[in-house]
Design a protein around this motif. Sequence first.
Motif, PDB file in Angstrom:
ATOM      1  N   HIS A   1       0.821  -1.222   0.000  1.00  0.00           N
ATOM      2  CA  HIS A   1       0.000   0.000   0.000  1.00  0.00           C
ATOM      3  C   HIS A   1       0.850   1.265   0.000  1.00  0.00           C
ATOM      4  O   HIS A   1       0.436   2.298  -0.538  1.00  0.00           O
ATOM      5  CB  HIS A   1      -0.964  -0.002   1.188  1.00  0.00           C
ATOM      6  N   GLU A   2       2.050   1.205   0.571  1.00  0.00           N
ATOM      7  CA  GLU A   2       2.878   2.415   0.632  1.00  0.00           C
ATOM      8  C   GLU A   2       3.312   2.870  -0.764  1.00  0.00           C
ATOM      9  O   GLU A   2       3.521   4.059  -1.000  1.00  0.00           O
ATOM     10  CB  GLU A   2       4.102   2.184   1.519  1.00  0.00           C
ATOM     11  N   LEU A   3       3.422   1.932  -1.709  1.00  0.00           N
ATOM     12  CA  LEU A   3       3.843   2.290  -3.064  1.00  0.00           C
ATOM     13  C   LEU A   3       2.752   3.016  -3.830  1.00  0.00           C
ATOM     14  O   LEU A   3       3.040   3.751  -4.785  1.00  0.00           O
ATOM     15  CB  LEU A   3       4.266   1.037  -3.833  1.00  0.00           C
ATOM     16  N   PHE A   4       1.512   2.838  -3.414  1.00  0.00           N
ATOM     17  CA  PHE A   4       0.407   3.493  -4.104  1.00  0.00           C
ATOM     18  C   PHE A   4       0.197   4.928  -3.630  1.00  0.00           C
ATOM     19  O   PHE A   4      -0.784   5.574  -4.004  1.00  0.00           O
ATOM     20  CB  PHE A   4      -0.865   2.657  -3.975  1.00  0.00           C
ATOM     21  N   GLU A   5       1.151   5.413  -2.831  1.00  0.00           N
ATOM     22  CA  GLU A   5       1.190   6.839  -2.521  1.00  0.00           C
ATOM     23  C   GLU A   5       1.931   7.613  -3.605  1.00  0.00           C
ATOM     24  O   GLU A   5       1.972   8.844  -3.588  1.00  0.00           O
ATOM     25  CB  GLU A   5       1.875   7.067  -1.172  1.00  0.00           C
ATOM     26  N   ALA A   6       2.511   6.916  -4.565  1.00  0.00           N
ATOM     27  CA  ALA A   6       3.200   7.571  -5.680  1.00  0.00           C
ATOM     28  C   ALA A   6       2.210   8.429  -6.470  1.00  0.00           C
ATOM     29  O   ALA A   6       1.011   8.131  -6.515  1.00  0.00           O
ATOM     30  CB  ALA A   6       3.830   6.521  -6.599  1.00  0.00           C
ATOM     31  N   PRO A   7       2.680   9.491  -7.113  1.00  0.00           N
ATOM     32  CA  PRO A   7       1.752  10.421  -7.792  1.00  0.00           C
ATOM     33  C   PRO A   7       0.999   9.798  -8.949  1.00  0.00           C
ATOM     34  O   PRO A   7      -0.104  10.267  -9.283  1.00  0.00           O
ATOM     35  CB  PRO A   7       2.681  11.545  -8.275  1.00  0.00           C
ATOM     36  N   GLY A   8       1.552   8.746  -9.561  1.00  0.00           N
ATOM     37  CA  GLY A   8       0.894   8.132 -10.710  1.00  0.00           C
ATOM     38  C   GLY A   8       0.552   6.689 -10.472  1.00  0.00           C
ATOM     39  O   GLY A   8       0.861   5.816 -11.290  1.00  0.00           O
ATOM     40  N   ALA A   9      -0.094   6.401  -9.337  1.00  0.00           N
ATOM     41  CA  ALA A   9      -0.515   5.039  -9.002  1.00  0.00           C
ATOM     42  C   ALA A   9      -1.977   5.065  -8.571  1.00  0.00           C
ATOM     43  O   ALA A   9      -2.359   5.869  -7.721  1.00  0.00           O
ATOM     44  CB  ALA A   9       0.358   4.450  -7.899  1.00  0.00           C
ATOM     45  N   TRP A  10      -2.769   4.188  -9.171  1.00  0.00           N
ATOM     46  CA  TRP A  10      -4.201   4.139  -8.905  1.00  0.00           C
ATOM     47  C   TRP A  10      -4.573   2.772  -8.353  1.00  0.00           C
ATOM     48  O   TRP A  10      -4.406   1.752  -9.020  1.00  0.00           O
ATOM     49  CB  TRP A  10      -4.998   4.411 -10.187  1.00  0.00           C
ATOM     50  N   ARG A  11      -5.057   2.747  -7.112  1.00  0.00           N
ATOM     51  CA  ARG A  11      -5.471   1.503  -6.469  1.00  0.00           C
ATOM     52  C   ARG A  11      -6.896   1.152  -6.904  1.00  0.00           C
ATOM     53  O   ARG A  11      -7.795   2.002  -6.903  1.00  0.00           O
ATOM     54  CB  ARG A  11      -5.404   1.650  -4.957  1.00  0.00           C
ATOM     55  N   VAL A  12      -7.107  -0.124  -7.254  1.00  0.00           N
ATOM     56  CA  VAL A  12      -8.408  -0.626  -7.673  1.00  0.00           C
ATOM     57  C   VAL A  12      -8.873  -1.653  -6.651  1.00  0.00           C
ATOM     58  O   VAL A  12      -8.057  -2.433  -6.143  1.00  0.00           O
ATOM     59  CB  VAL A  12      -8.318  -1.262  -9.082  1.00  0.00           C
ATOM     60  N   PRO A  13     -10.169  -1.681  -6.302  1.00  0.00           N
ATOM     61  CA  PRO A  13     -10.665  -2.700  -5.373  1.00  0.00           C
ATOM     62  C   PRO A  13     -10.327  -4.106  -5.856  1.00  0.00           C
ATOM     63  O   PRO A  13     -10.324  -4.386  -7.055  1.00  0.00           O
ATOM     64  CB  PRO A  13     -12.177  -2.459  -5.353  1.00  0.00           C
ATOM     65  N   ASP A  14     -10.076  -4.982  -4.905  1.00  0.00           N
ATOM     66  CA  ASP A  14      -9.592  -6.318  -5.224  1.00  0.00           C
ATOM     67  C   ASP A  14     -10.571  -7.105  -6.100  1.00  0.00           C
ATOM     68  O   ASP A  14     -11.783  -7.048  -5.914  1.00  0.00           O
ATOM     69  CB  ASP A  14      -9.353  -7.085  -3.919  1.00  0.00           C
ATOM     70  N   GLN A  15     -10.010  -7.827  -7.061  1.00  0.00           N
ATOM     71  CA  GLN A  15     -10.750  -8.744  -7.927  1.00  0.00           C
ATOM     72  C   GLN A  15     -11.869  -8.044  -8.698  1.00  0.00           C
ATOM     73  O   GLN A  15     -12.983  -8.544  -8.817  1.00  0.00           O
ATOM     74  CB  GLN A  15     -11.298  -9.926  -7.112  1.00  0.00           C
ATOM     75  N   ARG A  16     -11.513  -6.894  -9.283  1.00  0.00           N
ATOM     76  CA  ARG A  16     -12.468  -6.149 -10.108  1.00  0.00           C
ATOM     77  C   ARG A  16     -11.850  -5.907 -11.486  1.00  0.00           C
ATOM     78  O   ARG A  16     -11.401  -4.796 -11.804  1.00  0.00           O
ATOM     79  CB  ARG A  16     -12.831  -4.818  -9.432  1.00  0.00           C
ATOM     80  N   PRO A  17     -11.790  -6.941 -12.329  1.00  0.00           N
ATOM     81  CA  PRO A  17     -11.108  -6.806 -13.621  1.00  0.00           C
ATOM     82  C   PRO A  17     -11.728  -5.765 -14.546  1.00  0.00           C
ATOM     83  O   PRO A  17     -11.013  -5.149 -15.341  1.00  0.00           O
ATOM     84  CB  PRO A  17     -11.192  -8.215 -14.223  1.00  0.00           C
ATOM     85  N   LEU A  18     -13.037  -5.532 -14.444  1.00  0.00           N
ATOM     86  CA  LEU A  18     -13.645  -4.497 -15.289  1.00  0.00           C
ATOM     87  C   LEU A  18     -13.161  -3.110 -14.878  1.00  0.00           C
ATOM     88  O   LEU A  18     -12.931  -2.250 -15.741  1.00  0.00           O
ATOM     89  CB  LEU A  18     -15.173  -4.568 -15.210  1.00  0.00           C
ATOM     90  N   LEU A  19     -12.996  -2.903 -13.574  1.00  0.00           N
ATOM     91  CA  LEU A  19     -12.472  -1.617 -13.115  1.00  0.00           C
ATOM     92  C   LEU A  19     -11.022  -1.447 -13.550  1.00  0.00           C
ATOM     93  O   LEU A  19     -10.598  -0.333 -13.901  1.00  0.00           O
ATOM     94  CB  LEU A  19     -12.596  -1.500 -11.594  1.00  0.00           C
ATOM     95  N   LEU A  20     -10.266  -2.532 -13.523  1.00  0.00           N
ATOM     96  CA  LEU A  20      -8.891  -2.475 -14.016  1.00  0.00           C
ATOM     97  C   LEU A  20      -8.866  -2.055 -15.483  1.00  0.00           C
ATOM     98  O   LEU A  20      -8.112  -1.163 -15.879  1.00  0.00           O
ATOM     99  CB  LEU A  20      -8.213  -3.841 -13.873  1.00  0.00           C
ATOM    100  N   ARG A  21      -9.684  -2.723 -16.277  1.00  0.00           N
ATOM    101  CA  ARG A  21      -9.721  -2.402 -17.706  1.00  0.00           C
ATOM    102  C   ARG A  21     -10.081  -0.949 -17.929  1.00  0.00           C
ATOM    103  O   ARG A  21      -9.428  -0.248 -18.723  1.00  0.00           O
ATOM    104  CB  ARG A  21     -10.744  -3.291 -18.410  1.00  0.00           C
ATOM    105  N   ASP A  22     -11.113  -0.478 -17.247  1.00  0.00           N
ATOM    106  CA  ASP A  22     -11.568   0.893 -17.481  1.00  0.00           C
ATOM    107  C   ASP A  22     -10.520   1.911 -17.054  1.00  0.00           C
ATOM    108  O   ASP A  22     -10.367   2.963 -17.689  1.00  0.00           O
ATOM    109  CB  ASP A  22     -12.885   1.139 -16.742  1.00  0.00           C
TER     110      ASP A  22
END
Length: 313
Positions: free
Chosen positions: A221-242
């Motif tokens: 989780h600490e790496l997703f504090e980077a300016p260009g990192a977007w966390r997606v809820p777990d096991q949501r492949p449609l959200l990943l694609r979008d």
Amino acid sequence: MTQHVRLLRERGHEAWLWLPDPADRTDWIADDVPMVFGATTPIGADDLLVVPETPTVHGRDPAPGGRKVIFNQNHFYTFAAGAPGDDFPGWAPAPAMWVVSTESRDVLAAVLPGLPVSVVPNPVDGELFAPVTTEQVRVSWFPRKRPREASLLKRLLAGDSRLAGVDLVELIHTPRAEVAATLAASAIFVALGHTESFGLPVAEALASGSLVVGYDGGGGHELFEAPGAWRVPDQRPLLLRDQVVDLVQNIEALSAVRAANRLWVLDRYTFARTGAALEEAVAAARVRPGSDAVAVHPAAWLDTLGPHFTAYA
């Protein structure tokens, strides 16, 4: 561990990487990493034996009497070799523990309060992992830890007309140099981490100037504090694609963010920081008791992990 040996050597310590057999040496271990081989090795009263968290078997002390550290690179694997006893790992003397993230430190300090824990953060090699200029937009990912979900994601991305012309790359059994070359030309890295203590591929993607979208795997989780990192809820492949589609459609406007990702991660995860933390951890471990011993390489207990050790979602 190879990095630890090199960093300690650079700081004037005697250190070796221990493998059971010379045939176990891989091509990614640099020639300047000194090694010892054998199923057993003697250690002295002033020595420090560092072993991995897997397979740590309760009651099977790899060096009775010797001074020991468990280098825990993933807290989710701490008890992979079976249920622990009350005094885990049941070794004498009890070991110290080194971890690679604050999340691992906090988890293990709570679950094993009797063992001292030091954070020795992972470094990121900014020379190996660096961006290159390319005309084509590339999206890359590792499917290994989520093979079933990755099979869906691959189909979703390949079948989306909005991603026509985008280079989609799965990294499967790929040598490290090839991974670095792929990430160097990747505008977007999809993080499919699962039960992570840190998530080094994400850090290396950031250093490569990639935008990151996906799962932090818990410890990452600490790496997703980077300016260009977007966390997606777990096991949501449609959200990943979008999210991938949205980034691809705005990729030119995000060039400064990609550059900021590299600066962000290389400012935080340096070899100097790792070396300093390692030196402190070694000094703290050396004040603990130890005597002459004969150490057994932990490979002797690999069969305790069972066939489902690396079964991911």
